[in-house]
Scaffold this motif. Sequence first.
Motif, short mmCIF file in Angstrom:
data_model
loop_
_atom_site.label_atom_id
_atom_site.label_comp_id
_atom_site.label_asym_id
_atom_site.label_seq_id
_atom_site.Cartn_x
_atom_site.Cartn_y
_atom_site.Cartn_z
N ILE A 195 0.85 -1.18 0.00
CA ILE A 195 0.00 0.00 0.00
C ILE A 195 0.89 1.23 0.00
O ILE A 195 1.80 1.36 0.84
CB ILE A 195 -0.91 0.03 1.25
CG1 ILE A 195 -1.72 -1.27 1.35
CG2 ILE A 195 -1.85 1.23 1.22
CD1 ILE A 195 -2.32 -1.51 2.73
N GLY A 196 0.65 2.14 -0.93
CA GLY A 196 1.42 3.37 -1.01
C GLY A 196 0.56 4.57 -0.63
O GLY A 196 -0.59 4.67 -1.06
N LEU A 197 1.12 5.49 0.17
CA LEU A 197 0.37 6.67 0.62
C LEU A 197 1.17 7.93 0.29
O LEU A 197 2.38 8.01 0.56
CB LEU A 197 0.10 6.61 2.12
CG LEU A 197 -0.69 5.41 2.64
CD1 LEU A 197 0.24 4.29 3.08
CD2 LEU A 197 -1.60 5.82 3.79
N ASP A 198 0.48 8.92 -0.27
CA ASP A 198 1.13 10.19 -0.61
C ASP A 198 0.06 11.25 -0.78
O ASP A 198 -1.14 10.96 -0.76
CB ASP A 198 1.97 10.04 -1.89
CG ASP A 198 3.09 11.07 -1.97
OD1 ASP A 198 2.80 12.27 -2.15
OD2 ASP A 198 4.27 10.68 -1.86
N LEU A 199 0.53 12.50 -0.98
CA LEU A 199 -0.37 13.63 -1.21
C LEU A 199 -0.38 14.08 -2.66
O LEU A 199 -1.26 14.85 -3.06
CB LEU A 199 0.09 14.82 -0.36
CG LEU A 199 -0.09 14.74 1.15
CD1 LEU A 199 0.82 15.76 1.84
CD2 LEU A 199 -1.54 14.99 1.53
N VAL A 200 0.61 13.64 -3.44
CA VAL A 200 0.81 14.18 -4.79
C VAL A 200 0.20 13.23 -5.81
O VAL A 200 0.57 12.04 -5.90
CB VAL A 200 2.31 14.38 -5.08
CG1 VAL A 200 2.51 14.97 -6.47
CG2 VAL A 200 2.94 15.28 -4.01
N ALA A 201 -0.73 13.75 -6.62
CA ALA A 201 -1.49 12.91 -7.54
C ALA A 201 -0.59 12.17 -8.51
O ALA A 201 -0.80 10.97 -8.78
CB ALA A 201 -2.50 13.77 -8.31
N LEU A 239 -3.42 10.87 0.87
CA LEU A 239 -3.48 11.42 2.22
C LEU A 239 -4.26 12.73 2.28
O LEU A 239 -4.70 13.14 3.35
CB LEU A 239 -2.06 11.65 2.74
CG LEU A 239 -1.25 10.38 3.04
CD1 LEU A 239 0.21 10.72 3.26
CD2 LEU A 239 -1.82 9.67 4.25
N GLY A 240 -4.42 13.38 1.14
CA GLY A 240 -5.16 14.62 1.12
C GLY A 240 -6.64 14.46 0.88
O GLY A 240 -7.42 15.38 1.11
N ASP A 257 -10.47 10.76 4.17
CA ASP A 257 -10.75 11.39 5.46
C ASP A 257 -10.17 10.60 6.63
O ASP A 257 -9.71 11.18 7.61
CB ASP A 257 -12.27 11.55 5.65
CG ASP A 257 -12.86 12.55 4.67
OD1 ASP A 257 -12.10 13.44 4.23
OD2 ASP A 257 -14.06 12.43 4.34
N ASP A 258 -10.23 9.29 6.56
CA ASP A 258 -9.73 8.45 7.65
C ASP A 258 -8.79 7.41 7.06
O ASP A 258 -9.18 6.27 6.79
CB ASP A 258 -10.90 7.80 8.39
CG ASP A 258 -10.46 7.09 9.66
OD1 ASP A 258 -9.23 6.92 9.84
OD2 ASP A 258 -11.32 6.70 10.46
N VAL A 259 -7.55 7.82 6.85
CA VAL A 259 -6.60 6.94 6.18
C VAL A 259 -6.27 5.72 7.04
O VAL A 259 -6.01 4.64 6.52
CB VAL A 259 -5.33 7.72 5.77
CG1 VAL A 259 -4.49 8.08 6.99
CG2 VAL A 259 -4.49 6.93 4.78
N VAL A 260 -6.29 5.89 8.35
CA VAL A 260 -5.99 4.75 9.23
C VAL A 260 -7.04 3.65 9.05
O VAL A 260 -6.71 2.47 8.89
CB VAL A 260 -5.93 5.20 10.71
CG1 VAL A 260 -5.74 3.99 11.62
CG2 VAL A 260 -4.78 6.19 10.91
N SER A 261 -8.31 4.03 9.02
CA SER A 261 -9.37 3.05 8.80
C SER A 261 -9.26 2.43 7.42
O SER A 261 -9.48 1.22 7.23
CB SER A 261 -10.74 3.69 8.98
OG SER A 261 -10.94 4.08 10.32
N GLU A 309 11.04 16.44 6.64
CA GLU A 309 10.30 17.53 6.03
C GLU A 309 8.85 17.16 5.74
O GLU A 309 8.25 17.63 4.77
CB GLU A 309 11.01 17.98 4.74
CG GLU A 309 12.33 18.68 5.02
CD GLU A 309 12.88 19.39 3.82
OE1 GLU A 309 12.78 20.63 3.77
OE2 GLU A 309 13.43 18.72 2.93
N ALA A 310 8.26 16.34 6.61
CA ALA A 310 6.88 15.93 6.42
C ALA A 310 5.94 17.13 6.45
O ALA A 310 6.18 18.11 7.14
CB ALA A 310 6.48 14.93 7.51
N HIS A 311 4.83 17.02 5.70
CA HIS A 311 3.78 18.04 5.76
C HIS A 311 2.99 17.89 7.05
O HIS A 311 2.99 16.85 7.69
CB HIS A 311 2.81 17.86 4.57
CG HIS A 311 3.43 18.19 3.25
ND1 HIS A 311 3.50 19.47 2.77
CD2 HIS A 311 4.03 17.39 2.33
CE1 HIS A 311 4.09 19.45 1.58
NE2 HIS A 311 4.43 18.21 1.30
#
Length: 393
Positions: free
Chosen positions: A207-213, A229-230, A233-237, A258-260
């Motif tokens: 599973i990959g998670l990011d903010l950039v499309a 991640l953007g 709403d509930d990425v943990v769930s 340098e995390a957002h």
Amino acid sequence: MKALTWHGKADVRVDTVADPVVQDPTDVIVKVTTTGLCGSDLHLYQVFGPFLEPGDILGHEPMGIVEETGPDVSAVRPGDRVVVPFNVSCGTCFMCARGLHSQCETTQVREHGKGASLFGYTKLYGQVPGGQAEYLRVPFGNTLPVKVPDGPPDDRFVYLSDVLPTAWQAVQYADVPAGGSLAVLGLGPIGDMCTRVAAHLGVDTVIGLDLVAERLDRARGHGVQVLDLGQDDDVVSAVRDLTDGRGPDAVIDAVGLEAHGATVAAGAQALTGLLPDPLAARLMKRAGVDRLSALYLAIELVRRGGTISLSGVYGGMADPIPMLTLFDKQVQLRMGQANVWRWIEDLLPLVRDGDPLGVEDFATHRLPLGQAPEAYEMFQKKRDGAVKVLFTP
């Protein structure tokens, strides 16, 4: 020669500097043919100014052709094609013999209490001139350069300097059990390659998670399940829904300092940048804080009894860590700079005999070294789909 040099926060320039020369009998001079821009270079671009001096040559992902060798070098000769690992490691000391090349006792920077020297990476790590240049002096010519065959393009081999061993180590440290699951936070160059390595090694659920499309699309194109991640709403769930309700067996934090989403730490970093360099350096060494959003998310995501593997660079000395949660969840943590030579034997066949990890089309941008200042800004601001930039000196 031309080289990319640091002159201040968000100020890098291509200057004319003196050519490197053989200083020790085992030195090698390499004519650089390709050199990479790393996410870690952005830490120098924005955060670590107190440990840099104007004119320092940056870069730690080079490869090229041996131009000259010292009198005691026998492992390579002029005309050989080599990759230069980012660790400046002797290959023969106590630590190197145990596969801990990032802790090389010959090049440890004891003045600052740090591990092995690194190419192009501040006074903390030896202030060794880096590889975003036309030529590079490489010590330990018999043990440090990685000799690679002629023929395939540089893109096949250049990632042996950093990206491949860093991603490979991150996945090895994650220690995903058979039939298990892995979440990767951050799909920049290292995170993206972590997903490819994990799939190659047979991890069932990646599973990959990011903010950039663009980064999410890139990973999705290689068969990775991705979460925005953007938008979620509930990425943990959402991650738990993909992992039998428990969370993944392992999480790789490929983001680092340098995390957002960490405004207090970001403000502290900005204020530190306003101090005189000697005072800022002392403060960072004793009380520096990182933006820890990615690490906090990793701790929340990982299942009980799972493993967190840190490949993103952290530099804080006073980071608040939720020890109660780590202890209660029985989380294992593994981390550290990649020990490049430790993994070369595993990786070289994957780039020499084929391309199962897709390295030949891994770069998003190939630019002349003269455009490096613009490339740093583009990469830092995540513009134009920039994931991996390679320079041609």
